[in-house]
Write a protein that holds these residues in place. Structure first.
Motif, PDB file in Angstrom:
ATOM      1  N   ALA A 163     -10.820  -5.548  12.999  1.00 16.08           N
ATOM      2  CA  ALA A 163     -10.137  -4.543  13.808  1.00 16.08           C
ATOM      3  C   ALA A 163     -10.405  -4.780  15.293  1.00 16.08           C
TER       4      ALA A 163
ATOM      5  N   LYS B  38      -2.406  -9.711  10.728  1.00 16.76           N
ATOM      6  CA  LYS B  38      -2.210  -9.710  12.175  1.00 16.76           C
ATOM      7  C   LYS B  38      -2.775 -10.961  12.820  1.00 16.76           C
TER       8      LYS B  38
ATOM      9  N   LEU C  10     -12.377  -9.238   7.423  1.00 18.01           N
ATOM     10  CA  LEU C  10     -10.963  -8.857   7.401  1.00 18.01           C
ATOM     11  C   LEU C  10     -10.573  -8.046   6.176  1.00 18.01           C
TER      12      LEU C  10
ATOM     13  N   SER D 246      -9.884  -0.245   6.177  1.00 18.74           N
ATOM     14  CA  SER D 246     -10.335  -0.931   7.385  1.00 18.74           C
ATOM     15  C   SER D 246     -11.467  -1.869   6.996  1.00 18.74           C
TER      16      SER D 246
ATOM     17  N   THR E 127      -5.596  -6.555   9.002  1.00 19.70           N
ATOM     18  CA  THR E 127      -6.119  -7.336  10.117  1.00 19.70           C
ATOM     19  C   THR E 127      -5.970  -8.827   9.857  1.00 19.70           C
TER      20      THR E 127
ATOM     21  N   ALA F  36      -8.625  -8.131  16.344  1.00 19.10           N
ATOM     22  CA  ALA F  36      -7.177  -7.966  16.465  1.00 19.10           C
ATOM     23  C   ALA F  36      -6.803  -7.235  17.750  1.00 19.10           C
TER      24      ALA F  36
END
Length: 447
Positions: free
Chosen positions: A256, A325, A318, A343, A322, A259
């Protein structure tokens, strides 16, 4: 009872489909906890709680929404699904949101090998009170202890996750704990310290009286603490708090943060972040360890992975979103509660131990600070600048001379972590096994 949770998640998925969701996952959690607190020799509090909660995440294209509820009635399940779908239709589009492909999900695991749940019966309130009183007595047996606050507890948590991609799985996790806080001195001269232990299997718990005695020994050692001198000195992070340093590294490599481009390690992939010879391993399959799990919160199979190898950063932490991304595969590190979307988060962590004992590192550091407690923090997540209140013991010529408090230690995490020396005193039963860590040249602000 897991069958009940499975039925609830299935009902939520069916309701979501009827309400118009294109995809969905559902999490049901049931927990029981019992705690006993003793203060000044008297029973201060006895608490028992039992609760069940469900969370539904629905997706319509790249739009998603989560709704949680504790009412398990059929009418509520229908209402929750309709509300979640209505919210998703109004949510912003996220091109990275979505469930795992069916080919990615976990399908077979040996839950018994994880030993996450003690088959022994739930302890009685009386048994927990006996533990708390034994911890109190163990602390009060040492001269100079004025007061003790002791606690004992037990918890059992069951979870079940199901998704419209075909994943379904659940497990139970138990824990039993005992802790004590001991006080010595009076007024501005009062000092306190604590000790505590927790295990999945009750039979693995250490003696409660010994836990209390350790808290008392630690508190008595702090009597007469004063501010250290200001300057630049080596700092030894005691094993009790050394894992906080590794925690800052783990936060910095969380997908997070990467990213968003907001991490002080955002450009460090493939670079040295720890000293040569030190590796950082995640192993979510260790038996009887609190962070172990057979699958993550998106139904992906967990596995041992190398985060840092011989000092070199190997990858990010990850989840699916994420990873998409960043153009990478998930590392099966998704975590979530009933109220939130997944998350990234780590599980069991191991830092390579060193060869020296804690005592040998104290001797090696010459003059400096042994930190046993940290207070507050100012950590810049973008630059890695570090500043924390600390207390512990002053070391002079390799020997502990006196306790210290009311000081601040500061540095930069990138420099701190690449120059540290590890001891060999990590405790095997912990989810995060990090030994005492010696850092050179930190700034101390004291008297």
């Amino acid at each position: 009872m897991t069958d009940r949770l499975q039925r609830l998640t299935e009902a939520l998925l069916e309701a979501a489909k009827r309400a118009g969701a294109e995809a969905a996952d559902a999490l049901a959690v049931e927990g029981t906890s019992l705690s006993i607190d003793i203060r000044r020799g008297a029973l201060e509090q006895a608490e028992r709680s039992e609760a069940i909660e469900m969370g539904l995440r629905v997706l319509i294209g790249g739009r998603q929404a989560c709704v949680s509820v504790s009412d398990t009635s059929a009418r509520t399940i229908e209402d929750v699904a309709e509300r979640a779908v209505a919210m998703a239709r109004e949510a912003p589009d996220d091109p990275y949101a979505g469930l795992a492909d069916p080919s990615q999900i976990a399908r077979d695991w040996d839950l018994a090998a994880f030993e996450l749940c003690d088959p022994a019966a739930e302890p009685s309130a009386r048994a927990l009170e006996e533990d708390a009183r034994a911890a109190e007595a163990g602390a009060m047996a040492l001269a100079g202890i004025r007061q003790v606050e002791a606690s004992a507890g037990y918890g059992l948590r069951r979870v079940f996750l199901a998704a419209s991609n075909g994943f379904a799985g659940g497990y139970a996790r138990s824990s039993r704990s005992t802790s004590a806080v001991a006080f010595t001195g009076e007024g501005t001269g009062m000092e306190r310290d604590w000790a505590g232990e927790s295990r999945i299997y009750q039979a693995d718990m250490p003696d409660a009286a010994g836990i209390g005695a350790l808290a008392a020994e630690r508190a008595l050692a702090r009597a007469g603490a004063r501010k250290p001198v200001t300057g630049t000195y080596p700092v030894l992070f005691d094993e009790r708090i050394a894992q906080s340093l590794i925690g800052h590294l783990l936060s910095a490599i969380n997908g997070a943060s990467i990213a968003r481009g907001s991490s002080w390690l955002r450009d460090a992939l493939g670079q040295q972040v720890l000293p040569k010879g030190l590796s950082l391993i995640e192993d979510p399959h260790r038996p009887r360890i609190s962070g172990s799990r057979p699958f993550d919160a998106e139904g992906l199979p967990t596995a041992r992975r190398v985060i840092v190898e011989n000092g070199i950063l190997q990858g990010w932490t990850l989840d699916l979103a994420t990873g998409r991304k960043l153009g990478m595969a998930s590392t099966a590190n998704a975590a979530r509660g009933t109220t939130s979307t997944p998350s990234p988060a780590t599980s069991n962590i191991d830092l390579t131990p060193g060869t020296a004992t804690r005592k040998q590192l104290i001797s090696q550091m010459g003059t400096g600070l042994l930190v046993t407690s940290l207070i507050g923090s100012t950590i810049n997540p973008t630059t890695g600048d570090y500043s924390r209140g600390a207390s512990g013991f002053w070391v002079e010529d390799g020997e502990i001379t006196h306790p210290v408090n009311e000081c601040t230690i500061a540095g930069n995490l990138r420099q701190m972590l690449t120059g540290m020396i590890a001891a060999n005193d990590a405790r095997d039963h912990l989810s995060t096994r990090v030994p005492s860590l010696l850092l050179e040249g930190m700034t101390l602000a004291g008297a």
